[in-house]
Design an enzyme around this catalytic site. Sequence first.
Site, mmCIF file in Angstrom:
data_model
loop_
_atom_site.group_PDB
_atom_site.id
_atom_site.type_symbol
_atom_site.label_atom_id
_atom_site.label_comp_id
_atom_site.label_asym_id
_atom_site.label_seq_id
_atom_site.Cartn_x
_atom_site.Cartn_y
_atom_site.Cartn_z
ATOM 1 N N HIS A 1 -20.884 -21.816 -13.876
ATOM 2 C CA HIS A 1 -20.651 -20.651 -13.005
ATOM 3 C C HIS A 1 -21.321 -19.414 -13.596
ATOM 4 C CE1 HIS A 1 -17.775 -22.384 -10.252
ATOM 5 N NE2 HIS A 1 -16.892 -22.675 -11.188
ATOM 6 N N THR B 1 0.816 -1.208 0.000
ATOM 7 C CA THR B 1 0.000 0.000 0.000
ATOM 8 C C THR B 1 0.855 1.265 0.000
ATOM 9 O OG1 THR B 1 -0.189 -0.351 2.369
ATOM 10 C CG2 THR B 1 -2.086 -0.909 1.026
ATOM 11 N N GLU C 1 -17.504 -24.000 -16.588
ATOM 12 C CA GLU C 1 -17.415 -22.538 -16.539
ATOM 13 C C GLU C 1 -18.747 -21.884 -16.871
ATOM 14 O OE1 GLU C 1 -15.006 -21.072 -15.133
ATOM 15 O OE2 GLU C 1 -13.795 -22.893 -15.017
HETATM 16 P P1 ADP Z 1 4.592 -1.547 1.360
HETATM 17 O O1 ADP Z 1 5.867 -1.083 1.976
HETATM 18 O O2 ADP Z 1 3.376 -0.914 1.932
HETATM 19 O O3 ADP Z 1 4.451 -3.024 1.321
HETATM 20 P P2 ADP Z 1 5.731 -0.310 -0.921
HETATM 21 O O4 ADP Z 1 5.860 1.058 -0.409
HETATM 22 O O5 ADP Z 1 6.977 -1.120 -0.891
HETATM 23 O O6 ADP Z 1 4.595 -1.081 -0.149
HETATM 24 O O7 ADP Z 1 5.125 -0.265 -2.376
HETATM 25 C C1 ADP Z 1 5.665 -0.981 -3.441
HETATM 26 C C2 ADP Z 1 5.555 -0.200 -4.718
HETATM 27 O O8 ADP Z 1 4.188 -0.033 -5.083
HETATM 28 C C3 ADP Z 1 6.103 1.185 -4.615
HETATM 29 O O9 ADP Z 1 7.457 1.210 -4.907
HETATM 30 C C4 ADP Z 1 5.284 1.951 -5.629
HETATM 31 O O10 ADP Z 1 5.823 1.807 -6.919
HETATM 32 C C5 ADP Z 1 3.947 1.255 -5.594
HETATM 33 N N1 ADP Z 1 3.010 1.941 -4.710
HETATM 34 C C6 ADP Z 1 2.434 1.420 -3.617
HETATM 35 N N2 ADP Z 1 1.609 2.285 -3.045
HETATM 36 C C7 ADP Z 1 1.668 3.409 -3.765
HETATM 37 C C8 ADP Z 1 1.033 4.671 -3.666
HETATM 38 N N3 ADP Z 1 0.177 4.954 -2.683
HETATM 39 N N4 ADP Z 1 1.318 5.609 -4.598
HETATM 40 C C9 ADP Z 1 2.175 5.328 -5.587
HETATM 41 N N5 ADP Z 1 2.803 4.152 -5.734
HETATM 42 C C10 ADP Z 1 2.554 3.191 -4.841
HETATM 43 ZN ZN ZN Z 2 -15.113 -23.696 -10.894
#
Ligand code: ADP
Ligand code: ZN
Length: 632
Positions: A441, A220, A438
């Site tokens: 479903h 995130t 399928e």
């Molecule tokens: P976490 O540490 O929460 O597991 P990361 O910060 O490592 O996640 O996110 C991995 C990648 O996903 C980042 O390098 C970025 O490219 C993308 N990403 C994740 N969240 C965002 C966000 N809110 N805005 C832009 N890019 C994001």
């Molecule tokens: Zn199935």
Amino acid sequence: MKNFSWKIALLWTLPLLVVGFFLWQGTFTTPTASSGLSGNTASTRMTYGRFLDYLNSDRVTSVELYDNGRTAIVQAIDPELDNRLQKLRVDLPANSPELIAKLRDADVNFEYHPAGNEGAVWGLLGNLLFPVILIGALFFLFRRSNNMPGGPGQAMNFGKSKAKFQMEAKTGIMFDDVAGIDEAKEELQEVVTFLKQPERFTAVGAKIPKGVLLVGPPGTGKTLLAKAIAGEASVPFFSISGSEFVEMFVGVGASRVRDLFKKAKENAPCLIFIDEIDAVGRQRGAGIGGGNDEREQTLNQLLTEMDGFEGNTGIIIIAATNRADVLDSALMRPGRFDRQVMVDNPDIKGRLEILEVHARDKKIAPEVSLNAIARRTPGFSGADLANLLNEAAILTARRRKEAVTIHEIDDAVDRVVAGMEGTPLTDGKSKRLIAYHEIGHAIVGTLVKDHDPVQKVTLIPRGQAQGLTWFIPSEDQGLISRSQLMARIAGAMGGRAAEEEIFGSDEVTTGAGGDLQQVSEMARQMVTVYGMSDLGPIALGGGQGDQVFLGAGLTSRAEYSEEVASRIDDQVRQIAEHGHQLARKIIRENREVIDRLVDLLIEKETIDGEELKQIVSEYAEVPEKERFVPQI
Ligand code: ADP
Ligand code: ZN
Ligand code: MG
């Protein structure tokens, strides 16, 4: 990268040394005969039998024995060559003491050369040389790797191990690069100000929080957010993962914590980021056996260090976890990680913003609407969305197109959700069966009012699945009604129901395994968690799925009697059976359109949701599905 180089060095030197060992063994320890033999260039060989003949006919003048009496250089007279002397080499049988007697009888001049001292010295040297070189090489490697994080040197001097943290002087990431998590960003804006102008806070006597805990599911943007804070404040960024604290050797984790804080103090103002802090910060003394000593020491050290520095030294600690609930309460008390910031999966607006951020550096065809992609991807995290656009760009390059079009985006979504595409099945009975499964479903999903609408049905295998029916998930992931759950159970049963109705119950396949598992899980949760059964609105079992401590589930007894347990099973079975019967009924009543759809699916491999709805509506009344359409 550095890590890499020493490994290569080790990988290459070891086999070389071992090969060298054998070579040296070969050249130095068995030169016994060769050192003497090399002087006598007796290249011509003679058999032992022939030698005995020569001996009997008195043609041998002298014999020299080498190699513990296993080789002989024989001087003999050759009558065929004007009685010229000839040197011949004979390999002797291992044990021939009678030979000596024979030689004495024949009055032959013989000489015995024992395995030379010379050879023994060389042998000894050869044997010593290898261990010396090996020890030297290992010593060298250890010394080199001591300076490198993760080298084997840790085993040698774990007392003063170097922390495995990384320092980034400039992260180069700004708040602009983080999208869709505005609340978290706002909360953290203040931290940037503190790092930049601490006087503003200290002047009015305000204490700054030392630690901020970012809580949220993976992907995130927690790491990203921490980097952005460092980037905005232009301070160094130290990062370490909680799992790196926990080592085989007791005390290493604690000393890493010390090192980390020492380095940070030297570089203040700066930001320390501890990822996956739950790896060290779990409640102490939980689970079987009271937990792990090493982890507790590490945690204690962390707590001590956090207490140790005054609030205003300019170090901010940001930690990330997706399990705040398991953290030790000592970590959360004021003065430590007293601020918690939730970082959740983005909503539709957030997804659009994240897509915009990641579309910046990609060529995307003008007709592609990021808005539509955001709509299609409920439940995606920031990392999923970044990955999605990247996959689409890779597909575009592979297809030699100028810019990313909606086709690449569609394929990339499928790939991110369901895995790699496989090769389509060849026509045959099993393909027909999968097609019926399928369509089963799909038809149940289409005709049950509260089911999510069908997006498409396909026979192209992907990931583990041989065929797939895609539904358009609803945006509102939060609350799901009982009738929606019942609809999902019926829909999941659709595949197996179709197999039964069309091929008979003897012909059903293992293909429904995953469906049935989902059904059981949903039904059990309906009964025990959501209170949606005849047992009434009561929570039973206290969320066993949430237990993270090994053994915690063993000690906490079920909060209900055997009798209730069997009633739960009963209810679960009833719910599943209800869905099953509903699905079978729908299949039976719509056999005609199902046959038509199966033929079409086998022909086209994929049927689009709209087309499917169109065809079904020629035969039956398709309920209009209410959709919550969020405004962006
Ligand atoms: P976490 O540490 O929460 O597991 P990361 O910060 O490592 O996640 O996110 C991995 C990648 O996903 C980042 O390098 C970025 O490219 C993308 N990403 C994740 N969240 C965002 C966000 N809110 N805005 C832009 N890019 C994001
Ligand atoms: Zn199935
Ligand atoms: Mg992370």
